[in-house]
Each structure stands twice: as C-alpha cells, then as structure tokens.
Design a protein around this motif. Structure first.
Motif, PDB file in Angstrom:
ATOM      1  N   GLY A 186       0.814  -1.223   0.000  1.00  0.00           N
ATOM      2  CA  GLY A 186       0.000   0.000   0.000  1.00  0.00           C
ATOM      3  C   GLY A 186       0.837   1.258   0.000  1.00  0.00           C
ATOM      4  O   GLY A 186       0.622   2.176   0.795  1.00  0.00           O
ATOM      5  N   LEU A 187       1.824   1.327  -0.816  1.00  0.00           N
ATOM      6  CA  LEU A 187       2.758   2.440  -0.766  1.00  0.00           C
ATOM      7  C   LEU A 187       2.559   3.466  -1.864  1.00  0.00           C
ATOM      8  O   LEU A 187       3.307   4.431  -1.975  1.00  0.00           O
ATOM      9  CB  LEU A 187       4.201   1.899  -0.846  1.00  0.00           C
ATOM     10  CG  LEU A 187       4.652   1.061   0.350  1.00  0.00           C
ATOM     11  CD1 LEU A 187       5.979   0.391   0.044  1.00  0.00           C
ATOM     12  CD2 LEU A 187       4.726   1.893   1.606  1.00  0.00           C
ATOM     13  N   THR A 188       1.509   3.263  -2.688  1.00  0.00           N
ATOM     14  CA  THR A 188       1.321   4.189  -3.797  1.00  0.00           C
ATOM     15  C   THR A 188       1.146   5.611  -3.286  1.00  0.00           C
ATOM     16  O   THR A 188       0.387   5.868  -2.352  1.00  0.00           O
ATOM     17  CB  THR A 188       0.087   3.803  -4.620  1.00  0.00           C
ATOM     18  OG1 THR A 188       0.132   2.409  -4.841  1.00  0.00           O
ATOM     19  CG2 THR A 188       0.056   4.562  -5.941  1.00  0.00           C
ATOM     20  N   GLN A 189       1.845   6.524  -3.858  1.00  0.00           N
ATOM     21  CA  GLN A 189       1.822   7.909  -3.414  1.00  0.00           C
ATOM     22  C   GLN A 189       0.549   8.579  -3.925  1.00  0.00           C
ATOM     23  O   GLN A 189       0.103   8.325  -5.025  1.00  0.00           O
ATOM     24  CB  GLN A 189       3.052   8.594  -3.980  1.00  0.00           C
ATOM     25  CG  GLN A 189       3.350   9.930  -3.376  1.00  0.00           C
ATOM     26  CD  GLN A 189       4.787  10.315  -3.670  1.00  0.00           C
ATOM     27  OE1 GLN A 189       5.645  10.188  -2.824  1.00  0.00           O
ATOM     28  NE2 GLN A 189       5.019  10.750  -4.880  1.00  0.00           N
ATOM     29  N   ILE A 190      -0.022   9.443  -3.072  1.00  0.00           N
ATOM     30  CA  ILE A 190      -1.235  10.130  -3.502  1.00  0.00           C
ATOM     31  C   ILE A 190      -0.854  11.384  -4.261  1.00  0.00           C
ATOM     32  O   ILE A 190      -0.230  12.284  -3.722  1.00  0.00           O
ATOM     33  CB  ILE A 190      -2.126  10.487  -2.296  1.00  0.00           C
ATOM     34  CG1 ILE A 190      -2.563   9.180  -1.593  1.00  0.00           C
ATOM     35  CG2 ILE A 190      -3.353  11.305  -2.732  1.00  0.00           C
ATOM     36  CD1 ILE A 190      -3.097   9.380  -0.218  1.00  0.00           C
ATOM     37  N   SER A 191      -1.207  11.423  -5.536  1.00  0.00           N
ATOM     38  CA  SER A 191      -0.928  12.598  -6.351  1.00  0.00           C
ATOM     39  C   SER A 191      -2.223  13.199  -6.895  1.00  0.00           C
ATOM     40  O   SER A 191      -2.221  14.079  -7.725  1.00  0.00           O
ATOM     41  CB  SER A 191       0.010  12.212  -7.515  1.00  0.00           C
ATOM     42  OG  SER A 191       1.223  11.735  -6.990  1.00  0.00           O
ATOM     43  N   ASP A 192      -3.321  12.699  -6.352  1.00  0.00           N
ATOM     44  CA  ASP A 192      -4.642  13.193  -6.722  1.00  0.00           C
ATOM     45  C   ASP A 192      -4.862  14.526  -5.975  1.00  0.00           C
ATOM     46  O   ASP A 192      -4.975  14.544  -4.756  1.00  0.00           O
ATOM     47  CB  ASP A 192      -5.674  12.132  -6.306  1.00  0.00           C
ATOM     48  CG  ASP A 192      -7.086  12.577  -6.605  1.00  0.00           C
ATOM     49  OD1 ASP A 192      -7.279  13.784  -6.822  1.00  0.00           O
ATOM     50  OD2 ASP A 192      -7.964  11.711  -6.611  1.00  0.00           O
ATOM     51  N   THR A 193      -4.878  15.629  -6.738  1.00  0.00           N
ATOM     52  CA  THR A 193      -4.930  16.941  -6.076  1.00  0.00           C
ATOM     53  C   THR A 193      -6.168  17.135  -5.207  1.00  0.00           C
ATOM     54  O   THR A 193      -6.109  17.735  -4.137  1.00  0.00           O
ATOM     55  CB  THR A 193      -4.853  18.090  -7.096  1.00  0.00           C
ATOM     56  OG1 THR A 193      -5.562  17.690  -8.265  1.00  0.00           O
ATOM     57  CG2 THR A 193      -3.430  18.411  -7.460  1.00  0.00           C
TER      58      THR A 193
END
Lengths: 498, 94, 497
Positions: A433-440
């Motif tokens: 679960g390490l996906t980075q949040i880049s959803d503004t």
C-alpha cells in the motif's frame, strides 16, 4: 620515462612485482583442476604436478591466451616468439626442483599503465609480463615442529608483471594495484584478490636523496603483503625507515623484509647472503610459442572496454562525479549491472523524456547502485547478478520514484523487499500500500481539514513563523497516511495559505 | 680448467649434495677432467650462430583447457614418505 | 622346438597356428629369465613380474583365440628397461634413491604394448638413471655380456641388450640419449633401434637429457624392430615434443634390395684408436650393401669430433635439472638421518645417488651457473646447431650413413670404473646423431677379437644413421643386409641351446 624533475626532497622509488593467478579450468601444464577455493588438501594433484618420474608438461592454451590478453591490456608488445625456461631452486612446495617460467623471452614486454592519482595522470611503465607456474603451499602448524605441504596450487598458471621503478608514493602503488586488479577482472583473466592470494605483490623499495638523479644503489623487497591497505602501509613504513637511515648518512641494507600485520611494520626476513643462482635454461620439454600477428590482433580486438575507457565514457555520457565513477568501476559486476539498468531506463525513457531527465535518472541509478544496493550486496556477500533484483525491476522502481508514484522512503522499502524476496515493484507497492497520492482533490481535502483544525499554526505562519509551515505539512502527510506526494502537498498548502 | 675446492663446494651446495672433504677432492679432480675435455669446443667458430635447444622444429604445442581429477591422487598421497590428513609432512621449514 | 632365439614374426606365427599359447611362451621365457637373467646370472633383470605376466598372457590368449588379425606383438613376451614407469611395478632407474619406488602410472609406450597384449616379464638393469655405457654405474651391480660374462654388455640399456642376446626375451624396451641403445646392441650382437627424437613418446620415461631422450627397442632382427616401431611411434598428447607425422607401415614396406639407395660413409667415423678388426668388419658390411645394389658415397662430417663435447655439457646440464625432483620430499628415498629440512635434501641425495649421477649433476650445475652459462651451455647449443646443419647438408646427398656403432668390442667389467670420460668416448660414434635427434640402428655385422684377449671373439655392430623421421630408410638398409647375412642369427653359448 625517468623522473625529470628532481626535487629537493627524499623521493621514494618503487617498482612492483605482481603475481596474478590466471583463471583457467586446469593447471598450467597438466589437467588437474585450477581451483583457488579448494579446501581439501592435495585434492587437485596428479602425476605431473607432483613431478613423478617421467612426467612431462603440456602448455594450457587458455593460459597463453589470457596472458597475451593481459599483456595487451597493459599496452605491452606481445612477443611473436616466446619460450619457457626452467628456474632451479629447491623448496618443498616446488615439486620438480625447478619452476617453469619465462626468462629472456617473456610473452609481453614494454607496456605501461596510466593511473590517476589526485587528479594527476601518471604513467607507470611495465617492463615485462611472463607466464609461469605457481608453487604449492607450505603450512606451519604452530608449535608442532613440522611443516605440511599442499600441492593443490602447484602448477596453477600465473602471470608475473614487473613494473619499472616509476612509482613514487605508496598511494600511487595502491592506485596502480587497484587499476591492475580491475583490468584483470575486466578481461576475465582472474579474480586478482589479494586477500585470497590470487594476486600477490612484492614491491621493491628504495629512496632517492634530495637532488639525486640516478636510481638508488640498493633496494628492499617486501613480501607477505595480502591487501591493498597493507601494500600502502608497508611501502610507507619502508620509505620512512629508509629516509631515516639516509638522513644519518647511511645506506639501507639490501634485504628481504616481510610485512608483519599485527605489528604494522616490516621485519627483516633473511639477508640475501647466499645469492640465488637459478640456473635458467630453456625447457627442452616445451616447444616455443610462436604467436602470429593475426592471432595477436584478434586478441586486441577482443579486448573488452577497460576501466580507463569506461571511466571516460561514464563521465561523458552520464556526467557522474569522479568518485562515483571510480567506485562503480572498482566493482566490475556492479558496473555491468549498472549499465544494464541504464539500458533498461533508456529503453522506456527514450520516447517520453528529455535528455536532462535521462541524466538525472542515470545519476539516480548510480546512487542506488552504490548506496542501497551495495550495502545489501555487501551484507549478504554476493555479487549483483546473484541478487533477486532483476535489472528490469530495478529500473522500474527508479521510474516509479522519479514519476512520484512512490516516495523515496517507500522506494527503499520496496527495494529491500525486492532484494529479500524478489518480485516486481508494482506488486510490492500494491501489497504494501505504498502508492503515493498525487490526486490533487484528495490532497486538497486533507489540507482543508488540517487548516481547519490547526488555526493557531495557520496564524503563526501568517505572522511570519516559517517553522509552522513544516508543522502543517507534517500534519497533512499524517492525514494522508504518509502517502501524499510531498511536492504537491507543499504547493497546495502554500497556495491555500496565501 | 682446474676447479678449486671452494668452487666444488659451492656447486655441491647448489645441487644439494652433501660432500665429505675426500669427496670434494675426488670430484674436484674428476670435474676438472670433464671441463678440460670440453674446453676444445672453444675452437669451433660459432659467431652469428643461434643456439638450438630443440631439434623437432615444433611450436605452439598446446592443450585445451579441460580439467579432470586424477585417478592417481590417492596413490600419490600414499607414496608420500610421511603424510598427515592428506598433507605431505616434512621437517619444519621455519 | 626351441623358442629362445626365434624372431617375433616366427613366434607370432606359432601363436596364430596355435602351436603354442602365450601362457606357454610366457612360462618358457620366464624360466629362462629366472635361470639366466637374475643377479647370480647375467644380472640383466632387477624385477621379474611373473604374476602380472601370466595374467597378461591369459588375456593375450583370449584375444588370439577370437581375433585372427591380432597384431604381431600380441602375446609376445618382452622386458622393459627399468627407466620406464610401470604402474604398480617397482621402477628403480637402477638408483638407490628409487630403491623401493612403485610408480602410480604407466609410461605411454608401456600402455601401447599393454593394449597390444604384449607380455611384460620384468624390468632390466641399466646404468643409474641411464648415466653410463656399461651398466657399471647401476646401484645393483653390472649386467654381464652373454658372449663373455666377464665383459660389459654396454649401456646404459645393458640389461635389455643382454636379455635379448641370451634369448631371455624376444625383444626389450630401451632408451637412448647418446648411444644407450646402439652401443649395448652392438656389444651384445643384437639389433637396436634408436628412433628419431620426437617419434616415440618420452612420457613415463625418467628423464635424463630431455632434448635427446629417445625410447626405442632392442630385438633379434631389423624386421622385429620395424614391428615394434609401428606400435611405439606416434604423437602423444602427454609429450609436447612428439610429432604428429604419419607412421608408415615400416615392416610391410621393407625391401630386400637396395637398388637406387645412396649410402654415405663418413670418413670422420673411422677414428684413430679404432680396433682394426672392427674397421675390417665395417668395410665388409659396406661391401655387402654394395652387393645389394646401394651406391656407396664417401662423405665428410668434420664436426663429428665435437659431438661428444657438446654432449658432455648439454647432458649433465639437463640431468642436473631433471634429477632435482629426487629430493626425498614427495617420494623415493628419504634419509633416516634427516634431523632438519635441509638434511632431507642433502642427505637423501647424498645417500641416494651414485658417483656418476653426482658427477653429472655437479658438472651440469656448474655449466648452467651464473657466469659460466654462455661459455658452456650456450656455446654447446650453438655447436649443436652446426652439427644439425652439417647432417642436414649431407642428407641432401645420401639416404643414410653407415659406420661402426662402437670403435671397439666389449671391454672387461671394471674398465669404466672411475673414468669420468668413459661414456663420452665409448659413445662418440653414436652421440652426434643423438644430438641432432636422428634415427639410427645398430645391426650385428660379425665378430672381432677382444683387445685384451685374442682367444675371445666379441660381436661388432654396424651403425646405420638416417635423416630426421627417416626410420624407413634405415630399416630398409638394415633389413636388406640381414637378408643376405646371418650375423643376427648367431647367439652365445651357455644359455640352454
């Protein structure tokens, strides 16, 4: 290339004699295995390498090829005609009472190796390189009054490299040795490992007095050196010792010294009172070698890229810092791995990214190779190609980090996981679960909630307290469970606070 | 060519043969006879002649690099005058 | 039917016709070896391998019963000079330093004879490490010449020559460095073949002078030598100095006339001090060759006299190196008196080597030592080059050379003792060809009175020297000669016939 600038200082004059064990399957003159790692005593012996009456030597083709290759890599002239001679002396580890070596017609002569010491390029001339066979090993169990002999090594192929006395410092000697080791490894001629004894050094050391032009009229040979560190230390120790004697107006004795590791000093072994008389003569059992120009030029063109060329290319193509380049080049397998990672990156970057991005990625690849990867490899004492991380996965992970899909910290976690258990980075990122949040929008709502519940900090920041900004970033990251893209978090927070 | 006792002793030491004083004298005479005998060779003019160490004219006799364990390994160890745990045992070298 | 003096081809015929089995043949010759060859007889044998021989003979009989095309050597007994490494069979080189030495492997030529199922009866006496021309330097005492047991059989392959001469074996393996086959063959009245250097593998033959050593055979006729040559010759991957040249069918190619053959007679080989009667026998033999159709041409080889001098330097030099491995460390004699490491070397070698070996080791050590190398070893190898050139030139003109094998007939035992030059002089007619690596034969060509006793007749040998790889030339000449003479069929009295 005799030293031109004679200084007013004591100048070390050092020549090196280096034995390198050639990596062949069988011994130099018989088909017993050549295995430096053999632990069973006298496992790899036969009637030839134990000199049973009537046995004869037959030269190993591969040893000749490797010897010629190494000669070429050292810029030597490879002799068309060379031959083997017998060097006679008695010692328990020398079965025939003579060693087969090359005396007046060595396979390679008149070469040089350029080394770079503190940014200055220095040329060290190679006098000669010749093929010969190794002796066995004598073992002296402490306090038992007898010795034991193991002939596993007897007859293994060696090349002895002799430099001119061009070296003027311990550091130069060390750099030379490292460069030589790299060359030997790059051309696949051997492991050149001083600790394991597959590369052995005997420096000849003397010191010029201030203003002295000619070579000193004595030299001291040092034996028993089994690491680069000790090579440097032993030469330094000897040079200092000689200067002291010279300052007293005396000349150091011409002796053979041994490096004593525990005491960190050299100890006189035996004065060479009885001059050795090796009674060299051409070995009648071995027809001469006649290497054609064609064969030699084939070898020349088969030479792989050597460390010096590699360093130059890494600088030009990847713009890496000198130190990183040297560290990479010093580990042949890591360099190869690095280049494979680089070509993976190049393959997918090509279409979408600019040149600048590529250079950034190369640097990133080099850093990851030299830092995290090296540390893990060293800890488990393996080479890159033995690790579970494929070059493709390595490159993919770097891509995710560069794209901001995961943070550097998360990348390190993924990397460890890949090293431990293998697997593709995508799966591991997902599993952990390490996906980075880049959803503004997700980041914006997190920041909104942080601003709402931390009014004091917001006010402090607006009043000019910069550290409150950091606090707010931290809180936002916490809200995002550490997966927020730090760059975006920063940007959005700043905008919201304006 | 007459050898001195000193020379004979030096040769014997190089050849690792222990000689008594009588033997030194005996071999001194006998070796001198041999050296005297061969001194005639000086009469042959060899200016510009290259020495020959092999008469077959063969060159580049090389074997492929293949390894195998010898079937004679155990027998060789068994024929060591003294051995210990597979090592050859000798008087202390040190 | 007596078998002792039959040739290989005759014995092979009997084996084929089942008139006799290999086991019977082996027992027959073993009896003779034990009766005449032992220490109290000719002292020709140092070791008799009765048990192994009978096993080999049984195997040979099995092959012979199945395979009508088995080779001529199948089932034929032979002896080997004790310089050939024989697996599991004591091999001493007639030296105390190898007194109880049992090799772990077979020499290549022993392997070759094993695969022919020839039957090894034992190991024959020689000068210590083949250093000598009389077998008197053997640590086990001299062998005796069957024609007069107070005389030397020659050497170093004296045991092999005596064994064949007395009909103890049909043929024997021997080695040459500078006359060690031709000289004893001549003195014992048998035929001997010294191969071209590099024609027969040296692997497993304890080295004397590596650049000269040529293993060969001693037999009852040139035809027999040709049979053995076909088997023994050839490239050996274990000996880098062996040639890959094809091996002719030497025996099948033999002819009984010499029409069109040019034979050189080198005048320098008729040396001062040569026994006149020996010289007479050689001239008679040359006459026979002429009768066979050969063209006889007088030739000159002016460097001949330097051959022995070159030999007297090169040989000890290589010996000093080749005998370094006998050090008491890994095998062989280790002095019981050794208190420290240096004693193992010094005392083992002192106790192990005889005087002649020591003399040669020291001469060679000197010739190779710093400051003397150029004057001795290098000079000798330059003269050697000239000798080779001289032979090459003469073989442009002739197919072979003939001369005496030895200038004198066999001398009394004891003559050689303490004469450091004995071998160099005894072999002076053999040495030049050895230094040039040429093939040569010695074939019996009559008898001459002993120099010290006119009542004793001893054999004389004709030497035939060929060009490099020219085995066929010399076999042809020797064989043709033996078709019109019967000197090779003579045998000494007193050995059961």
């Amino acid at each position: 290339m005799e030293e031109k600038n004679i200084t007013n200082e004591y100048t070390p004059v050092v020549g090196l004699e280096i034995h390198v064990q050639l990596k062949t399957k069988s011994k130099m003159f018989c088909d017993s295995p050549n295995n430096p790692d053999e632990t069973v005593p006298n496992m790899n012996i036969c009637e030839v390498c134990t000199a049973q009456p009537g046995t004869l030597p037959v030269t190993n083709k591969e040893a000749v090829r490797l010897g010629a290759m190494l000669g070429l890599a050292l810029n030597c002239k490879i002799a068309n005609i060379s031959k083997f001679d017998r060097k006679s002396y008695f010692y328990p580890d020398l079965p025939k009472g003579y060693q087969i070596s090359q005396y007046d017609k060595p396979i390679a002569e008149h070469g040089y190796l350029d080394i770079s010491v503190d940014g200055v390029v220095k040329r060290v001339r190679i006098r000669r390189a010749h093929l010969e066979e190794d002796a066995g090993k004598n073992i002296h169990p402490e306090g038992l009054g007898y010795s034991l002999v193991d002939y596993n090594r007897a007859g293994c192929p060696l090349i002895e490299i002799v430099t001119e006395p061009d070296i003027t410092s311990a550091k130069e000697a060390r750099v030379f040795l490292e460069e030589l080791r790299n060359i030997v490894r790059y051309i696949g001629a051997g492991s050149a490992d001083m600790e394991k004894g597959t590369m052995r050094l005997e420096p000849n050391i003397s010191v010029r007095k201030p203003g002295q032009q000619e070579l000193p009229n004595y030299k001291v040979e040092v034996k028993n050196i089994n690491s680069f560190k000790f090579a440097e230390a032993a030469i330094e120790y000897e040079v200092a010792r000689h200067i002291e004697i010279l300052k007293e107006g005396q000349t150091p004795k011409q002796v053979t010294m041994g490096w004593n590791e525990k005491a960190s000093q050299t100890v006189e072994q035996r004065s060479k009172e009885d001059v050795n008389d090796y009674r060299y003569f051409p070995d009648p059992d071995l027809p001469i070698l006649n290497l054609s120009d064609e064969f030699i030029s084939q070898l020349q063109s088969a030479l792989p890229e050597l460390p010096a060329a590699k360093r130059k290319r890494f600088k030009e193509e990847y713009g890496l810092p000198d130190e990183d380049i040297q560290n990479l080049v010093n580990w042949k397998e890591l360099t190869e791995y690095f280049e494979e990672v680089v070509s993976e990156i190049q393959a997918w970057v090509k279409a979408e990214h600019t040149n600048e991005d590529m250079l950034k990625l190369m640097k990133m690849a080099a850093n990851w190779c030299l830092q995290d990867f090296s540390a893990l490899l060293n800890a488990s004492k393996i080479n890159p190609n033995e690790s579970r991380i494929t070059q493709e996965n390595f490159a993919e992970l770097l891509k995710h980090i560069a794209d901001g899909k995961i943070s550097v910290t998360a990348g390190k976690k993924v990397f460890s996981e890949m090293f431990e258990h293998g697997g593709e980075p995508d799966h591991i990122i997902e599993d952990l679960g390490l996906t980075q949040i880049s959803d503004t929008s997700e980041i914006e709502s997190a920041i909104d909630s942080v601003i709402k519940s931390n009014e004091k900090a917001v006010l402090d920041y607006k009043a000019g307290q910069q550290k409150s900004f950091g606090f707010l970033v931290g809180m936002a990251m916490k809200e995002l469970k550490g997966k927020g893209n730090p760059q975006l978090v920063n940007e959005i927070l700043k905008k919201k606070l304006e | 060519m007459i050898l001195t006792s000193e020379q004979v002793r030096k040769i014997a030491a190089l050849a690792r043969i222990k000689l008594t004083d009588d033997e030194v004298e005996k071999f001194r005479k006998e070796l001198s006879v041999v050296l005297d005998y061969v001194s005639e060779l000086e009469k042959v003019n060899t200016d510009g002649v290259e020495e020959i160490s092999q008469v077959t004219g063969l060159e580049n006799v090389l074997r492929e690099d293949t390894a195998r364990l010898s079937e004679f390994r155990d027998a060789i160890i068994a024929s060591f005058p003294e051995s210990k745990d597979g090592f050859l045992k000798i008087k202390s070298i040190l | 039917m007596e078998l002792a003096y039959l040739e290989i081809s005759e014995l092979a015929e009997k084996l084929r016709k089942k008139e006799i089995s290999s086991v019977e043949l082996t027992k027959y010759f073993l009896e003779r070896v034990k009766k005449y060859g032992a220490e109290n007889g000719l002292n020709a044998f140092l070791t008799v391998t009765e048990e192994e021989a009978l096993t080999q003979a049984e195997e040979a009989d099995r092959i012979l019963s199945k395979d009508p095309n088995a080779s001529f050597l199948t089932g034929i007994p032979y002896a080997a000079k004790d310089l050939f490494s024989t697996k599991g069979i004591r091999t001493t080189a007639s030296s105390k330093i190898l007194d109880q030495f049992v090799p772990v492997f077979n020499a290549t030529v022993i392997e070759k004879l094993n695969s022919e199922r020839s039957v090894l009866l034992g190991k024959t006496n020689l000068d210590e490490f083949a250093h000598g021309s009389s077998t008197e330097t053997s640590a086990y005492g001299p062998s005796k010449n069957p024609w007069d047991t107070t005389r030397i059989p020659g050497g170093s392959s004296g045991g092999s020559a005596a064994a064949v001469a007395a009909g103890l074996v049909p043929f024997a393996l021997a080695t040459e460095t500078g006359g060690s086959i031709r000289q004893p063959a001549s003195l014992c009245g048998v035929s001997g073949w010294k191969p071209t250097y590099g024609r027969v593998s040296r692997y497993g033959v304890s080295a004397m002078t590596s650049s000269n050593d040529s293993p060969g055979t001693i037999a009852r006729s040139v035809k027999d030598l040709a049979y053995t040559a076909e088997i023994l010759a050839g490239h050996d991957p274990k000996d880098s100095t062996t040639s890959v040249k094809d091996i002719p069918n030497y025996a099948a190619n033999l002819r009984s006339d010499l029409k069109g053959v040019k034979i050189g007679v080198p005048k320098e080989y008729f040396i001062p001090g040569m026994q006149p009667e020996v010289e007479a026998r050689i001239h008679e033999a040359i006459q026979k060759l002429k009768e066979l159709g050969a063209e006889i041409i007088e030739v000159s080889l002016p460097l001949t006299k330097y051959g022995s001098l070159v030999y007297a330097i090169v040989t000890p030099a290589e010996i000093s190196s080749n005998l370094a491995r006998f050090d008491g460390i890994r095998y062989g004699h280790r002095s019981e008196d050794a208190k420290e490491l240096s004693d193992i070397y010094d005392k083992s070698r002192d106790e192990g080597f005889g005087d002649e070996a020591k003399r040669r080791i020291m001469t060679g050590t000197y010739a190779l030592s710093a400051g003397y190398y150029d004057a001795y070893y290098l000079k000798a190898q330059k003269v050697r080059r000239l000798l080779v050139n001289e032979f090459n030139d003469v073989f442009e003109k002739v197919d072979a050379l003939v001369c005496a094998s030895v200038p004198n007939v066999a001398q009394k035992i004891g003559t050689a003792k303490d004469n450091p030059l004995f071998g160099y002089i005894a072999d002076q007619l053999n040495i030049p060809a050895s230094m040039a690596g040429l093939p040569a034969l010695s074939v019996p060509c009559g008898f001459a009175k002993a120099e010290d006793d006119s009542s004793v007749l001893m054999p004389v040998g004709l030497q035939i020297i060929g060009p490099q790889w020219g085995e066929q030339n010399i076999f042809n000449i020797g064989h043709a000669y033996q078709t019109i003479t019967d000197w090779h069929k003579k045998y000494p009295k007193g050995f059961g016939e």
